[in-house]
Design a protein around this motif. Structure first.
Motif, PDB file in Angstrom:
ATOM      1  N   THR A   2       0.837  -1.200   0.000  1.00  0.00           N
ATOM      2  CA  THR A   2       0.000   0.000   0.000  1.00  0.00           C
ATOM      3  C   THR A   2       0.870   1.249   0.000  1.00  0.00           C
ATOM      4  O   THR A   2       1.775   1.380   0.821  1.00  0.00           O
ATOM      5  N   GLY A   3       0.611   2.134  -0.918  1.00  0.00           N
ATOM      6  CA  GLY A   3       1.346   3.381  -1.019  1.00  0.00           C
ATOM      7  C   GLY A   3       2.635   3.290  -1.814  1.00  0.00           C
ATOM      8  O   GLY A   3       3.279   4.300  -2.053  1.00  0.00           O
ATOM      9  N   GLY A   9      12.626   0.689 -12.996  1.00  0.00           N
ATOM     10  CA  GLY A   9      13.261  -0.457 -12.364  1.00  0.00           C
ATOM     11  C   GLY A   9      14.549  -0.117 -11.639  1.00  0.00           C
ATOM     12  O   GLY A   9      15.136  -0.958 -10.976  1.00  0.00           O
ATOM     13  N   SER A  10      14.999   1.123 -11.727  1.00  0.00           N
ATOM     14  CA  SER A  10      16.286   1.486 -11.140  1.00  0.00           C
ATOM     15  C   SER A  10      16.175   2.070  -9.740  1.00  0.00           C
ATOM     16  O   SER A  10      17.160   2.088  -9.005  1.00  0.00           O
ATOM     17  N   GLY A  11      15.015   2.600  -9.396  1.00  0.00           N
ATOM     18  CA  GLY A  11      14.883   3.291  -8.112  1.00  0.00           C
ATOM     19  C   GLY A  11      15.365   4.722  -8.159  1.00  0.00           C
ATOM     20  O   GLY A  11      15.403   5.405  -7.135  1.00  0.00           O
ATOM     21  N   ALA A  15       9.524   9.599  -8.714  1.00  0.00           N
ATOM     22  CA  ALA A  15       8.145   9.158  -8.495  1.00  0.00           C
ATOM     23  C   ALA A  15       8.090   7.806  -7.770  1.00  0.00           C
ATOM     24  O   ALA A  15       7.028   7.398  -7.311  1.00  0.00           O
ATOM     25  N   ASP A  16       9.236   7.103  -7.668  1.00  0.00           N
ATOM     26  CA  ASP A  16       9.273   5.840  -6.936  1.00  0.00           C
ATOM     27  C   ASP A  16       8.977   6.101  -5.464  1.00  0.00           C
ATOM     28  O   ASP A  16       9.479   7.068  -4.880  1.00  0.00           O
ATOM     29  N   LYS A  17       8.181   5.241  -4.850  1.00  0.00           N
ATOM     30  CA  LYS A  17       7.832   5.377  -3.427  1.00  0.00           C
ATOM     31  C   LYS A  17       7.841   3.999  -2.777  1.00  0.00           C
ATOM     32  O   LYS A  17       7.162   3.087  -3.249  1.00  0.00           O
ATOM     33  N   VAL A  18       8.597   3.837  -1.705  1.00  0.00           N
ATOM     34  CA  VAL A  18       8.573   2.624  -0.904  1.00  0.00           C
ATOM     35  C   VAL A  18       8.618   3.032   0.566  1.00  0.00           C
ATOM     36  O   VAL A  18       9.145   4.084   0.907  1.00  0.00           O
ATOM     37  N   SER A  19       8.074   2.191   1.411  1.00  0.00           N
ATOM     38  CA  SER A  19       8.067   2.489   2.844  1.00  0.00           C
ATOM     39  C   SER A  19       9.135   1.674   3.560  1.00  0.00           C
ATOM     40  O   SER A  19       9.605   0.639   3.061  1.00  0.00           O
ATOM     41  N   ALA A  20       9.486   2.127   4.745  1.00  0.00           N
ATOM     42  CA  ALA A  20      10.421   1.372   5.581  1.00  0.00           C
ATOM     43  C   ALA A  20       9.824   0.009   5.904  1.00  0.00           C
ATOM     44  O   ALA A  20      10.540  -1.004   5.945  1.00  0.00           O
ATOM     45  N   GLY A  21       8.518  -0.051   6.099  1.00  0.00           N
ATOM     46  CA  GLY A  21       7.854  -1.320   6.393  1.00  0.00           C
ATOM     47  C   GLY A  21       7.973  -2.314   5.253  1.00  0.00           C
ATOM     48  O   GLY A  21       8.203  -3.504   5.482  1.00  0.00           O
ATOM     49  N   LEU A  22       7.834  -1.844   4.029  1.00  0.00           N
ATOM     50  CA  LEU A  22       7.977  -2.728   2.874  1.00  0.00           C
ATOM     51  C   LEU A  22       9.410  -3.247   2.783  1.00  0.00           C
ATOM     52  O   LEU A  22       9.637  -4.437   2.582  1.00  0.00           O
ATOM     53  N   LEU A  23      10.374  -2.359   2.937  1.00  0.00           N
ATOM     54  CA  LEU A  23      11.776  -2.770   2.842  1.00  0.00           C
ATOM     55  C   LEU A  23      12.141  -3.788   3.928  1.00  0.00           C
ATOM     56  O   LEU A  23      12.766  -4.805   3.642  1.00  0.00           O
ATOM     57  N   THR A  72      22.665   1.016   0.426  1.00  0.00           N
ATOM     58  CA  THR A  72      22.501   2.460   0.557  1.00  0.00           C
ATOM     59  C   THR A  72      21.644   2.978  -0.588  1.00  0.00           C
ATOM     60  O   THR A  72      21.548   2.344  -1.644  1.00  0.00           O
ATOM     61  N   GLY A  73      21.044   4.106  -0.370  1.00  0.00           N
ATOM     62  CA  GLY A  73      20.303   4.795  -1.419  1.00  0.00           C
ATOM     63  C   GLY A  73      20.558   6.276  -1.288  1.00  0.00           C
ATOM     64  O   GLY A  73      20.413   6.830  -0.198  1.00  0.00           O
ATOM     65  N   THR A  74      20.980   6.916  -2.370  1.00  0.00           N
ATOM     66  CA  THR A  74      21.293   8.339  -2.307  1.00  0.00           C
ATOM     67  C   THR A  74      20.808   9.044  -3.566  1.00  0.00           C
ATOM     68  O   THR A  74      21.209   8.692  -4.669  1.00  0.00           O
ATOM     69  N   LEU A  75      19.932   9.986  -3.372  1.00  0.00           N
ATOM     70  CA  LEU A  75      19.526  10.943  -4.401  1.00  0.00           C
ATOM     71  C   LEU A  75      19.647  12.313  -3.754  1.00  0.00           C
ATOM     72  O   LEU A  75      19.743  12.408  -2.523  1.00  0.00           O
ATOM     73  N   THR A  76      19.628  13.374  -4.514  1.00  0.00           N
ATOM     74  CA  THR A  76      19.711  14.698  -3.929  1.00  0.00           C
ATOM     75  C   THR A  76      18.589  14.889  -2.916  1.00  0.00           C
ATOM     76  O   THR A  76      17.411  14.784  -3.254  1.00  0.00           O
ATOM     77  N   GLY A  77      18.965  15.102  -1.657  1.00  0.00           N
ATOM     78  CA  GLY A  77      17.992  15.352  -0.597  1.00  0.00           C
ATOM     79  C   GLY A  77      17.330  14.114  -0.018  1.00  0.00           C
ATOM     80  O   GLY A  77      16.502  14.213   0.883  1.00  0.00           O
ATOM     81  N   VAL A  78      17.670  12.932  -0.531  1.00  0.00           N
ATOM     82  CA  VAL A  78      17.049  11.685  -0.062  1.00  0.00           C
ATOM     83  C   VAL A  78      18.155  10.660   0.177  1.00  0.00           C
ATOM     84  O   VAL A  78      18.987  10.431  -0.695  1.00  0.00           O
ATOM     85  N   ASN A  79      18.148  10.065   1.375  1.00  0.00           N
ATOM     86  CA  ASN A  79      19.136   9.042   1.698  1.00  0.00           C
ATOM     87  C   ASN A  79      18.447   7.898   2.421  1.00  0.00           C
ATOM     88  O   ASN A  79      17.487   8.112   3.157  1.00  0.00           O
TER      89      ASN A  79
END
Length: 135
Positions: A2-3, A9-11, A15-23, A72-79
């Motif tokens: 949900t959500g 496919g790259s992340g 617009a990609d959205k995942v939750s900590a719960g899903l991960l 790890t995941g790093t985009l500008t302003g998102v880690n």
């Protein structure tokens, strides 16, 4: 799920959205002895203080060195940092730490590494009521 939203496919798509719960749910499923075919998901993750993107993180005397396996995941302003850690009682725990609107990647990465080290360095008690346990 949900959500969640998978725009590519790259992340890398904003617009990609995942939750900590899903991960964490996916990591826990990969640790489940009933699904040995998923074990490479965990064994292929970089190890804190030793390999890949975690080679320089939690190195040396950190309680996380050698115990944290994470992506790890790093985009500008998102880690993000998602993976597993063996706590001080020997239990395998799954975690996912996500940040948004980070002013700089270096500070966010250090903060995420400290969170993983905190989990590795102490026992956090038993699993929540109704949680699956493996081990």
């Amino acid at each position: 799920m949900t959500g969640s939203r998978f725009a590519d496919g790259s992340g890398l798509n904003r617009a990609d959205k995942v939750s900590a719960g899903l991960l964490t749910g996916l990591l826990a499923k990969a640790a489940d002895p009933q699904h040995p075919e998923l074990r490479p998901v965990l064994t292929g993750l970089p190890v804190a203080g030793f390999t890949g993107t975690l080679r320089a993180r939690n190195a040396g005397t950190s309680p996380a060195a050698g115990l944290v396996r994470a992506k790890t995941g790093t985009l500008t302003g998102v880690n993000s940092l998602s993976g597993t850690v063996v706590d001080s009682t020997g239990r395998l725990l799954a975690f996912a730490f996500l940040t948004a609107n980070s002013p700089g990647a270096e500070g966010a990465e250090k903060g995420l590494a400290k969170l993983a080290a905190a989990v590795a360095g102490r026992s956090v008690g038993g699993p929540p009521e109704g949680s699956p346990t493996y081990g």
